[in-house]
Design a protein around this motif. Structure first.
Motif, short mmCIF file in Angstrom:
data_model
loop_
_atom_site.label_atom_id
_atom_site.label_comp_id
_atom_site.label_asym_id
_atom_site.label_seq_id
_atom_site.Cartn_x
_atom_site.Cartn_y
_atom_site.Cartn_z
N ASN A 80 0.83 -2.03 0.18
CA ASN A 80 -0.06 0.11 0.04
C ASN A 80 1.05 1.28 0.25
O ASN A 80 0.37 2.24 -0.58
CB ASN A 80 -0.76 -0.16 0.99
CG ASN A 80 -2.39 -1.00 1.18
OD1 ASN A 80 -2.18 -1.36 0.15
ND2 ASN A 80 -2.70 -1.68 2.17
N LEU A 81 2.13 1.20 0.73
CA LEU A 81 2.80 2.32 0.49
C LEU A 81 3.69 2.20 -0.66
O LEU A 81 3.22 3.73 -1.09
CB LEU A 81 4.24 2.25 1.45
CG LEU A 81 4.73 2.95 1.94
CD1 LEU A 81 4.42 4.55 2.61
CD2 LEU A 81 6.49 3.35 2.56
N GLY A 83 2.28 1.28 -3.57
CA GLY A 83 0.73 2.20 -4.04
C GLY A 83 0.63 3.33 -4.23
O GLY A 83 0.07 4.62 -5.40
N ARG A 84 0.80 3.82 -3.03
CA ARG A 84 -0.23 5.45 -2.77
C ARG A 84 0.99 6.27 -2.96
O ARG A 84 1.25 7.00 -3.93
CB ARG A 84 -0.17 5.54 -1.26
CG ARG A 84 -1.16 5.23 -0.39
CD ARG A 84 -1.54 6.25 0.95
NE ARG A 84 -0.37 5.57 1.95
CZ ARG A 84 -0.07 4.16 2.04
NH1 ARG A 84 -1.95 3.75 2.35
NH2 ARG A 84 0.44 3.72 3.25
N GLU A 85 3.05 5.88 -2.74
CA GLU A 85 3.57 6.41 -3.69
C GLU A 85 4.25 7.07 -5.13
O GLU A 85 4.14 7.71 -5.99
CB GLU A 85 5.09 6.05 -2.73
CG GLU A 85 5.81 6.36 -1.80
CD GLU A 85 6.59 6.19 -1.33
OE1 GLU A 85 7.35 4.81 -2.25
OE2 GLU A 85 6.88 6.14 -0.42
N THR A 86 3.46 5.23 -6.06
CA THR A 86 3.34 5.79 -7.53
C THR A 86 2.21 6.19 -8.44
O THR A 86 2.48 7.25 -8.76
CB THR A 86 3.29 3.94 -7.54
OG1 THR A 86 4.07 3.31 -7.32
CG2 THR A 86 3.57 3.94 -9.08
N VAL A 87 0.95 6.43 -7.27
CA VAL A 87 -0.58 7.21 -7.81
C VAL A 87 0.28 8.63 -7.41
O VAL A 87 0.05 9.25 -7.99
CB VAL A 87 -1.53 6.83 -6.50
CG1 VAL A 87 -2.73 7.87 -6.86
CG2 VAL A 87 -1.79 4.99 -7.29
N GLN A 88 1.02 9.28 -6.91
CA GLN A 88 1.50 10.67 -7.05
C GLN A 88 2.18 11.33 -7.91
O GLN A 88 1.92 11.94 -7.99
CB GLN A 88 1.89 10.54 -5.22
CG GLN A 88 1.28 10.64 -3.97
CD GLN A 88 1.74 11.09 -3.01
OE1 GLN A 88 3.02 11.21 -2.91
NE2 GLN A 88 1.52 10.65 -1.66
N SER A 108 -4.40 1.49 -5.04
CA SER A 108 -4.59 2.50 -4.60
C SER A 108 -5.03 3.56 -6.00
O SER A 108 -5.28 3.38 -7.33
CB SER A 108 -3.61 3.06 -4.16
OG SER A 108 -3.37 4.74 -3.80
N GLY A 109 -5.75 4.73 -5.69
CA GLY A 109 -6.24 5.87 -7.24
C GLY A 109 -7.14 5.06 -7.63
O GLY A 109 -7.93 3.99 -7.08
#
Length: 404
Positions: A80-81, A83-88, A108-109
């Protein structure tokens, strides 16, 4: 609402007809630019889509290498970490992680996108740890910006062409009606101009063609003439009428008008030019020029203590003289009216500026006629009238000074 639309349509119709060739050229330019633009945008979109896919695939492979160990160990926190970094990242709209069994272990996203890239996530020894699905960001499509820029460029080119055409029209020499060239030249020559009140110049220059019929007529009515006849002596009134008649003769000489009844006796000028559009336009120019000079002379005549007259005017292509006079008398002082039905018939709607909301409906015998007041001519014609009026005023105004 419908009335306002019709009024707006009538107001713009003369300009549209006059600028028909320019509007046709602008439409062709617009169509050509649209064809080129559609071709360019399609090729640009295909190339852009390919570049976005390559970029997203490279980013997906890099992210899959980072997430391989987390997928293998089923570390949901790390997944999940990542995923959140990639979606940004701007090119990414959403991300999904699946294990080797195809189960979703992290996301995520956004969940949907027009661009979707799927890459395997493998450990360094080559063992498959899962699958990564990366969704592209549609909001970053540069096509929208390109389309907006293209529309702005098209509008700019059309406006530049329109501005060039308007400048060209203003700089273009004003056309002179057939038969008036010699007269205008004579006005610019140093030969003396006959002052108002002098004997009328002969009208023999404009001979009536044998067997020809009146194509158009200009009628002039003196405002409050019965009251003026009662107020002044016959000799004084005769002198004033002769002065205005001299002005009318000079205007008739300019535009090829033939003398009808004189001022004070249902005054009028007759025009025999063909086609009828030429005769009607000559009558219109003569009427507007006469009213303009009369209006400019009024302050000088009042200052000199002389009688100043005001006129109603009518231009019509109908040969009925009684009806023409009745319509003239029914008009508004200081204005030149044209029957509304004849604006198109005589092609005056493309040469004159008028306001349909000021039209008046009058009775002529057993039927009604809608009279359209003509404010002025189109610019290239109005400039010529202004020059002629100033010439008549400057060269004929000396008699007013002398009469003091």
């Amino acid at each position: 609402m419908e009335t306002e639309f019709m009024s707006l349509r009538e107001q713009w119709r003369p300009w549209i007809r006059e600028q028909r060739s320019l509007l046709r050229e602008l439409i062709l330019m617009l169509l050509a630019m649209l064809v080129v633009g559609v071709y360019f945008l399609e090729h640009f979109s295909a190339r852009l889509e390919q570049e976005r896919k390559v970029q997203l695939e490279a980013l997906a492979e890099q992210t899959a290498r980072r997430a391989a160990e987390a997928l293998a160990s089923d570390d949901s926190i790390s997944i999940n970490l990542i995923g959140r970094e990639t979606v940004q990242l701007k090119p990414v709209a959403g991300i999904r992680f699946e294990n080797t069994a195809g189960d979703n272990v992290g996301a995520s996203g956004r969940k949907t996108s027009s661009l979707r890239v799927t890459v395997p996530a493998a450990l360094p020894d080559g063992e498959l740890a899962g699958t990564l699905i990366l969704l592209g960001n549609d909001a970053l499509l540069a096509r929208k910006q390109i389309e907006a820029g293209f529309v702005l460029a098209v509008l700019s080119l059309l406006l530049l062409r329109l501005a060039a055409a308007l400048i060209q029209q203003r700089l273009r020499p004003l056309p002179v009606q057939p038969g008036t060239t010699e007269t205008v030249k004579s006005m610019d020559s140093p030969s003396p101009f006959q002052p108002m009140g002098a004997p009328a110049s002969p009208m023999g220059k404009w001979t009536v063609p044998e067997g020809e019929e009146i194509q158009a007529q200009l009628r002039l009515s003196v405002v409050n003439f019965p009251h003026i006849k009662q107020r002044y002596t016959e000799d004084a009134l005769k002198e004033v009428l002769a002065e205005y008649q001299q002005l009318l003769d000079q205007v008739a000489t300019l535009y090829g008008g033939h003398q009808g009844p004189v001022i004070g006796k249902q005054a009028g000028l007759y025009f025999y030019q063909t086609p009828v559009s030429q005769a009607a336009f000559s009558a219109l120019c003569a009427g507007l020029l006469f009213l303009r000079v009369v209006r400019l002379l009024a302050p000088q005549r009042k200052q000199a203590g002389k009688i100043s007259l005001e006129f109603k005017a009518l231009v019509t292509a109908e040969p009925d003289q009684e009806e023409a006079w009745a319509l003239c008398v029914a008009g508004v002082p200081g204005r030149l009216n044209v029957p509304d039905s004849q604006l198109t018939l005589a092609e005056l709607d493309v040469k004159a500026l008028y306001q349909p909301e000021k039209a008046q409906v009058v009775c002529a015998g057993d039927h009604r006629v809608r009279l359209q007041p003509v404010e002025q001519l189109a610019h290239r014609y109005q400039s010529l009238l202004r020059t002629q009026a100033q010439t008549l005023l400057s060269e004929g105004g000396g008699s007013v000074e002398a009469s003091q």
